[in-house]
Design a protein around this motif. Structure first.
Motif, short mmCIF file in Angstrom:
data_model
loop_
_atom_site.label_atom_id
_atom_site.label_comp_id
_atom_site.label_asym_id
_atom_site.label_seq_id
_atom_site.Cartn_x
_atom_site.Cartn_y
_atom_site.Cartn_z
N ARG A 23 0.81 -1.22 0.00
CA ARG A 23 0.00 0.00 0.00
C ARG A 23 0.84 1.27 0.00
N ALA A 24 2.18 1.09 0.06
CA ALA A 24 3.05 2.27 0.10
C ALA A 24 3.00 3.04 -1.21
N LEU A 25 2.89 2.32 -2.29
CA LEU A 25 2.87 2.98 -3.61
C LEU A 25 1.87 2.23 -4.48
N GLN A 26 0.83 2.93 -4.88
CA GLN A 26 -0.19 2.28 -5.70
C GLN A 26 -0.54 3.15 -6.89
N LYS A 27 -1.03 2.51 -7.90
CA LYS A 27 -1.51 3.28 -9.06
C LYS A 27 -2.86 3.89 -8.71
N GLY A 28 -3.09 5.04 -9.27
CA GLY A 28 -4.35 5.72 -9.00
C GLY A 28 -5.55 4.86 -9.35
N SER A 29 -5.44 4.12 -10.42
CA SER A 29 -6.58 3.31 -10.87
C SER A 29 -6.85 2.15 -9.92
N GLU A 30 -5.84 1.79 -9.10
CA GLU A 30 -6.03 0.66 -8.19
C GLU A 30 -6.54 1.08 -6.81
N LEU A 31 -6.57 2.39 -6.60
CA LEU A 31 -7.02 2.88 -5.29
C LEU A 31 -8.50 2.57 -5.07
N PRO A 32 -8.88 2.14 -3.86
CA PRO A 32 -10.30 1.91 -3.62
C PRO A 32 -11.07 3.23 -3.62
N ALA A 33 -12.30 3.17 -4.01
CA ALA A 33 -13.11 4.40 -4.04
C ALA A 33 -13.29 4.90 -2.61
N GLN A 34 -13.27 6.25 -2.43
CA GLN A 34 -13.38 6.81 -1.08
C GLN A 34 -14.76 6.51 -0.49
N ARG A 35 -14.74 6.10 0.77
CA ARG A 35 -16.00 5.73 1.40
C ARG A 35 -16.84 6.96 1.70
N ARG A 36 -18.09 6.90 1.36
CA ARG A 36 -18.98 8.03 1.65
C ARG A 36 -19.38 8.01 3.11
N PRO A 37 -19.46 9.17 3.72
CA PRO A 37 -19.93 9.20 5.11
C PRO A 37 -21.45 9.02 5.13
N PRO A 38 -22.04 8.74 6.28
CA PRO A 38 -23.51 8.74 6.36
C PRO A 38 -24.01 10.12 5.94
N HIS A 39 -25.07 10.17 5.20
CA HIS A 39 -25.49 11.46 4.63
C HIS A 39 -27.01 11.55 4.51
N VAL A 40 -27.44 12.78 4.22
CA VAL A 40 -28.87 13.04 3.97
C VAL A 40 -28.95 13.76 2.63
N SER A 41 -29.86 13.33 1.79
CA SER A 41 -29.98 13.95 0.47
C SER A 41 -30.52 15.38 0.59
N THR A 42 -30.10 16.23 -0.34
CA THR A 42 -30.59 17.62 -0.34
C THR A 42 -31.90 17.77 -1.12
N SER A 43 -32.32 16.69 -1.78
CA SER A 43 -33.49 16.67 -2.68
C SER A 43 -33.18 17.29 -4.04
N PHE A 44 -31.98 17.82 -4.24
CA PHE A 44 -31.58 18.37 -5.54
C PHE A 44 -30.49 17.45 -6.09
N ALA A 45 -30.83 16.72 -7.17
CA ALA A 45 -29.90 15.72 -7.69
C ALA A 45 -28.57 16.35 -8.10
N GLY A 46 -28.67 17.54 -8.72
CA GLY A 46 -27.45 18.20 -9.19
C GLY A 46 -26.53 18.56 -8.02
N LEU A 47 -27.13 19.04 -6.96
CA LEU A 47 -26.34 19.43 -5.79
C LEU A 47 -25.75 18.20 -5.10
N ASP A 48 -26.54 17.15 -5.00
CA ASP A 48 -26.05 15.90 -4.40
C ASP A 48 -24.82 15.39 -5.15
N ALA A 49 -24.86 15.55 -6.47
CA ALA A 49 -23.79 15.00 -7.29
C ALA A 49 -22.46 15.71 -7.07
N ILE A 50 -22.51 16.99 -6.73
CA ILE A 50 -21.22 17.72 -6.63
C ILE A 50 -20.66 17.77 -5.20
#
Lengths: 262, 395
Positions: A23-50
């Motif tokens: 894990r000291a040196l990895q390719k960007g493509s091999e990195l695991p996707a960052q875990r999302r924290p628990p969240h609440v939707s804003t009801s605006f899809a565009g805003l949620d996406a960014i």
């Protein structure tokens, strides 16, 4: 030549990984996707996406800023509605709360934003001096999933209260993280970019502490056949721990007796 | 007032060590007849055991812990020797708990120099009577609370005498848990950041009275060094029996309990305002020619009428009544100070972090007043938007 270079690179990477672990040196493509924290939707899809966390993160401070009429409070009410829908059962009767510091709460408008008033607690401290302490108490209680502060600018306008808030921020952050309570702060227009850069504005400690900071701006009114039906606003992510800053999204807020995200 | 407090630290442990020296330095718990933890060694406390635990829980927490049954006759003998030595002056002497007693020196001396000589003499007599292993700590002040705190804050074989001028500086840094307030109220004070007697004493008296009642107000006075409780002579003076005759023989429980509670109520009220509680109640019941003795002991002294009534009703109900009841006599009524929260409790207290939301809301109300509101649409058709709804306080 290129093949030689690639071979040397691969052998160097392999040597580093042997010595310091895979894990000291990895390719960007091999990195695991960052875990999302628990969240609440804003009801605006565009805003949620960014925002990078599909809405408002719980366990962190979120800051909504913008000039008057930029729609930040409407979006905040929609977030409360989302939190109420997401939490079917909670420790108390209401899963969300508003800490109202400016005594200008429009209950009728909150209801028009589809917030269930029976599942919403509203706190109005008799004096602003009690506000920070009350906020800490609410965060420590582990009773609410989301607390909306309307608005922190009322606190920051008074230097003594601003100092009190800034001193309490690290404790507040720890409490929010421990109880997984989301804190949504409404602030007035952001300071000019130079003041922000040099941390000359009162909101600087809060911005530093925030996991997400979204700035709203007035863009245009929406009409249909000469009838005014809502407005379009521009949301810009100033800071996010889960996505790159600077992303923008247009959000349309429509009125037809009720307020809804278009 | 002039109160001398005598305190034999770790009396029960030291007596056990005298009988079984091999236990010294080991994690040790002393159990009473009902298998409750009476005392703990320092090693056991360091391992995380506390007096509120059951023996099974204590063993889970500290697998090496040794349990030793209390030798109550030996303990009682030592306690009696202590009290007899203290009553040698024929001054009012009050027994508070194991190894803890107060002597009222009011009639003899109120000056520090005189008390120093008297305390020195008493210390010598106690050492001769009890032996070098049970060395007492002595504390003196004008009130019982400060005298006890002084005795507990000094080393064995020493005395700590507190003058009126030294009271406040001595009490201020001491922890608030020395006060016998209920754990819930101590948690509330802790949330407010009030952790020392000095901080508690500095609170506005009226607000303390509103929030914590008369007992809280009394405790605040103690924290300020004002403790007017007299030393009650419980050693030589015996309780005068109180007879409760009934007009006609009774066979129902309710009128008996009501009559008893009517007699006990003034005592309980006086206990409540001085942070004391009923510890033991002995009754003599006359059923025609037959007599029965009933003894009620509260592990934790209480001044709550409801608790006393329930306990009394329960005991009278389980008793076999040979005939109708003609007379009840209260032969003994013993009060004791409410224990500080770190003392023996039947059940472990829940930690502050898992307060129920009801308790949390009650705390919120107590702290900030009516700040919690809820919105409601009161007039949906009103032309002005802000008049369509209203905020109402949540009861």
């Amino acid at each position: 030549m290129a093949r030689t270079k690639r071979q040397r690179l691969e052998s160097t990477v392999a040597a580093i990984q042997r010595q310091h672990g895979a894990r000291a040196l990895q390719k960007g493509s091999e990195l695991p996707a960052q875990r999302r924290p628990p969240h609440v939707s804003t009801s605006f899809a565009g805003l949620d996406a960014i925002t990078g966390c599909a809405g408002i993160p719980l366990g962190h401070v979120t800051l909504f800023t913008g000039p008057l009429g930029s729609g930040k409070l409407t979006v905040a009410y929609k977030v409360l509605m989302g939190a109420q829908q997401a939490v079917k059962k909670s420790k108390s009767a209401a899963p969300v709360a508003i800490l109202s510091l400016n005594q200008q709460l429009h209950v009728d408008y909150i209801q028009r934003c589809a917030v269930d008033l029976t599942r919403l607690d509203i706190y109005q401290p008799p004096t602003l001096e009690q506000a920070v302490e009350l906020l800490l108490y609410l965060a420590a209680g582990n009773v609410y999933r989301l607390i909306l502060v309307d608005s922190v600018s009322d606190l920051l306008a008074m230097p003594s209260l601003a100092r009190q808030l800034n001193r309490a921020l690290s404790k507040l952050n720890r409490l929010l993280h421990a109880t997984q309570t989301g804190l949504l702060c409404i602030g007035e227009e952001s300071a000019p970019w130079l003041a922000r850069l040099l941390h000359w504005d009162q909101m600087a400690p809060l911005r530093r502490m925030a996991g997400l900071h979204v700035d709203f701006d007035v863009q245009q009114w929406l009409d249909r056949d000469g009838q005014w039906r809502g407005y379009r606003r521009l949301a810009t992510v100033r800071k996010s721990r889960w996505a790159a800053a600077g992303a923008r999204a247009q959000i349309d807020i429509e009125f037809n007796g009720t307020v809804r995200a278009a | 007032m002039s109160v001398l407090c005598t305190y034999l630290p770790n009396l029960l442990l030291n007596l056990t060590y005298q009988a079984r020296p091999a236990l010294v330095g080991q994690p040790l718990a002393i159990l009473d007849n009902a298998e409750r933890l009476l005392a703990l060694s320092e090693a056991a406390v360091m391992a995380g055991v506390n007096l509120a635990m059951t023996p099974a829980r204590a063993q889970l927490t500290c697998p090496e812990i040794a349990f030793q049954e209390a030798n109550l006759p030996a303990f009682g003998q030592t306690q009696q020797a202590l009290l007899e030595t203290l009553t040698g002056w024929e001054l009012p002497t009050e027994e508070a708990s194991w190894g803890l007693a107060y002597v009222d020196l009011h009639l003899v001396s109120r000056q520090r120099e005189d008390v120093q000589a008297l305390a020195g003499e008493l210390g010598g007599r106690l050492r001769r009577t009890l032996g070098a292993e049970l060395t007492p700590c002595l504390g003196w002040d004008s009130g019982k609370f400060t005298a006890r705190a002084a005795a507990m804050r000094t080393l064995p074989g020493r005395m700590k005498l507190i003058d009126a001028a030294q009271e406040i500086p001595f009490l201020q840094p001491l922890p608030i848990t020395l006060l016998p307030l209920p754990p819930k109220e101590l948690r509330w004070l802790d949330r407010l950041g009030i952790r020392t007697l000095g901080q508690f004493g500095a609170l506005p008296t009226a607000q303390v009275q509103t929030a914590l009642g008369k007992a809280g107000a009394a405790a605040q006075q103690w924290a300020l060094g004002h403790d007017a409780r007299p030393v009650v002579n419980t050693v030589t003076q015996r309780f005068s029996p109180i007879g409760i005759p009934f007009g006609q023989p009774l066979h129902q429980l309710d009128p008996v309990v009501t009559a008893l509670m009517a007699t006990l109520q003034p005592y309980l009220a006086s206990f409540a305002v001085s942070c004391r509680g009923l510890q033991r109640l002995d009754l003599e019941l006359c059923f025609g020619d037959a007599e029965r003795i009933l003894s009620l002991t509260f592990v934790e002294p209480t001044a709550q009428e409801g608790r006393v009534r329930n306990h009394l009703a329960n005991q009278l109900q389980t008793l076999i009544w040979p005939e109708q009841l003609t007379k009840v006599t209260i032969t003994n009524l013993q009060a004791a100070e409410l224990p500080p929260p770190t003392q023996l409790r039947l059940f472990e207290e829940a930690p502050a972090a898992v307060d129920s939301s009801t308790e949390w809301l009650a705390g919120l109300r107590q702290r900030y007043g009516a700040v919690l509101l809820r919105g409601a649409i009161t007039d949906p058709t009103h032309p002005l938007a802000h008049r369509r709804a209203a905020l109402q306080p949540v009861p």
